[in-house]
Design a protein around this motif. Structure first.
Motif, mmCIF file in Angstrom:
data_model
loop_
_atom_site.group_PDB
_atom_site.id
_atom_site.type_symbol
_atom_site.label_atom_id
_atom_site.label_comp_id
_atom_site.label_asym_id
_atom_site.label_seq_id
_atom_site.Cartn_x
_atom_site.Cartn_y
_atom_site.Cartn_z
ATOM 1 N N GLU A 1 54.443 56.893 10.857
ATOM 2 C CA GLU A 1 54.906 57.575 12.073
ATOM 3 C C GLU A 1 53.728 57.981 12.940
ATOM 4 N N ASN A 2 53.985 58.013 14.243
ATOM 5 C CA ASN A 2 53.050 58.583 15.223
ATOM 6 C C ASN A 2 53.858 59.477 16.149
ATOM 7 N N THR A 3 53.177 60.449 16.736
ATOM 8 C CA THR A 3 53.813 61.378 17.665
ATOM 9 C C THR A 3 53.048 61.390 18.975
ATOM 10 N N ILE A 4 53.791 61.506 20.071
ATOM 11 C CA ILE A 4 53.194 61.584 21.399
ATOM 12 C C ILE A 4 54.045 62.542 22.237
ATOM 13 N N GLU A 5 53.454 63.145 23.231
ATOM 14 C CA GLU A 5 54.204 63.983 24.146
ATOM 15 C C GLU A 5 55.198 63.099 24.900
ATOM 16 N N THR A 6 56.408 63.577 25.104
ATOM 17 C CA THR A 6 57.444 62.753 25.727
ATOM 18 C C THR A 6 57.083 62.357 27.153
ATOM 19 N N ASP A 7 56.439 63.238 27.900
ATOM 20 C CA ASP A 7 56.039 62.843 29.254
ATOM 21 C C ASP A 7 54.982 61.739 29.223
ATOM 22 N N GLU A 8 54.128 61.721 28.210
ATOM 23 C CA GLU A 8 53.153 60.640 28.045
ATOM 24 C C GLU A 8 53.836 59.347 27.601
ATOM 25 N N LEU B 1 64.422 49.254 17.562
ATOM 26 C CA LEU B 1 64.168 47.858 17.898
ATOM 27 C C LEU B 1 63.924 47.098 16.591
ATOM 28 N N ASN B 2 63.248 45.971 16.645
ATOM 29 C CA ASN B 2 63.080 45.110 15.467
ATOM 30 C C ASN B 2 62.485 45.824 14.258
ATOM 31 N N ALA B 3 61.286 46.323 14.380
ATOM 32 C CA ALA B 3 60.597 46.932 13.244
ATOM 33 C C ALA B 3 60.312 48.402 13.456
ATOM 34 N N THR B 4 60.616 48.909 14.643
ATOM 35 C CA THR B 4 60.264 50.285 14.988
ATOM 36 C C THR B 4 61.436 51.014 15.618
ATOM 37 N N SER B 5 61.312 52.315 15.622
ATOM 38 C CA SER B 5 62.267 53.147 16.348
ATOM 39 C C SER B 5 61.510 54.325 16.939
ATOM 40 N N VAL B 6 62.094 54.900 17.980
ATOM 41 C CA VAL B 6 61.553 56.127 18.551
ATOM 42 C C VAL B 6 62.658 57.166 18.593
ATOM 43 N N ASN B 7 62.284 58.391 18.293
ATOM 44 C CA ASN B 7 63.185 59.528 18.410
ATOM 45 C C ASN B 7 62.617 60.392 19.528
ATOM 46 N N ILE B 8 63.324 60.387 20.664
ATOM 47 C CA ILE B 8 62.842 61.055 21.871
ATOM 48 C C ILE B 8 63.423 62.459 21.913
ATOM 49 N N LYS B 9 62.569 63.450 21.997
ATOM 50 C CA LYS B 9 62.964 64.838 22.150
ATOM 51 C C LYS B 9 62.307 65.371 23.410
ATOM 52 N N LYS C 1 45.762 56.686 16.666
ATOM 53 C CA LYS C 1 46.686 57.800 16.385
ATOM 54 C C LYS C 1 48.064 57.630 17.032
ATOM 55 N N ILE C 2 48.202 56.682 17.968
ATOM 56 C CA ILE C 2 49.515 56.391 18.560
ATOM 57 C C ILE C 2 49.817 54.891 18.535
ATOM 58 N N SER C 3 49.190 54.175 17.614
ATOM 59 C CA SER C 3 49.293 52.711 17.592
ATOM 60 C C SER C 3 50.696 52.188 17.311
ATOM 61 N N ILE C 4 51.528 52.947 16.629
ATOM 62 C CA ILE C 4 52.899 52.481 16.376
ATOM 63 C C ILE C 4 53.661 52.345 17.688
ATOM 64 N N ASN D 1 60.028 67.607 24.124
ATOM 65 C CA ASN D 1 58.577 67.780 24.162
ATOM 66 C C ASN D 1 57.785 66.681 23.464
ATOM 67 N N ILE D 2 58.367 66.100 22.408
ATOM 68 C CA ILE D 2 57.649 65.068 21.668
ATOM 69 C C ILE D 2 58.548 63.873 21.393
ATOM 70 N N THR D 3 57.898 62.738 21.219
ATOM 71 C CA THR D 3 58.582 61.524 20.803
ATOM 72 C C THR D 3 57.883 61.020 19.550
ATOM 73 N N ILE D 4 58.678 60.656 18.569
ATOM 74 C CA ILE D 4 58.160 60.176 17.295
ATOM 75 C C ILE D 4 58.487 58.692 17.168
ATOM 76 N N ALA D 5 57.464 57.887 16.917
ATOM 77 C CA ALA D 5 57.647 56.459 16.658
ATOM 78 C C ALA D 5 57.523 56.242 15.157
ATOM 79 N N GLU D 6 58.436 55.442 14.625
ATOM 80 C CA GLU D 6 58.414 55.137 13.202
ATOM 81 C C GLU D 6 58.415 53.622 13.026
ATOM 82 N N HIS D 7 57.545 53.138 12.138
ATOM 83 C CA HIS D 7 57.509 51.709 11.811
ATOM 84 C C HIS D 7 58.210 51.544 10.468
#
Length: 108
Positions: free
Chosen positions: A86-93, A61-69, A22-25, A71-77
């Motif tokens: 896309e995957n989402t994770i808590e920003t503190d994590e 970065l090369n194939a991915t990006s993260v949008n840091i907010k 669920k957070i592999s990206i 409360n949450i950070t979104i990774a996109e491949h």
């Protein structure tokens, strides 16, 4: 750390971080960071978002990006063929993962 992780060497001897599906990206994003200086720069951006200095911050970065907010950070491949893109994770994590990766870079 709320999420499990482990380090594995691929057939070419490159260290990989294995995260739950669920957070592999985030694995793909983190593995593109190869130097202590680079990871320190990105950790600084995450901390500035958490402190409210920046409302959000995007790193591509090369194939991915993260949008840091805050409360949450979104990774996109950008080049995946199959979902999820896309995957989402808590920003503190996310910060914790970056610190873990930093330690691994220093060790190697």
């Amino acid at each position: 750390m709320r999420y499990s992780y482990e380090f594995k060497k691929d057939p070419f001897g490159i260290t990989r971080i294995v995260l739950p599906e669920k957070i592999s990206i985030f694995s793909d994003f983190i593995e593109d960071i190869s130097t202590e200086k680079e990871v320190d720069e990105y950790i600084g951006y995450v901390k500035k978002v958490l402190e409210g200095v920046y409302e959000d911050f995007e790193i591509t970065l090369n194939a991915t990006s993260v949008n840091i907010k805050k409360n949450i950070t979104i990774a996109e491949h950008h080049y995946r063929i199959d979902e999820p893109f896309e995957n989402t994770i808590e920003t503190d994590e996310f910060l914790e993962l970056m610190l873990i990766w930093r330690q691994k870079i220093v060790e190697e």
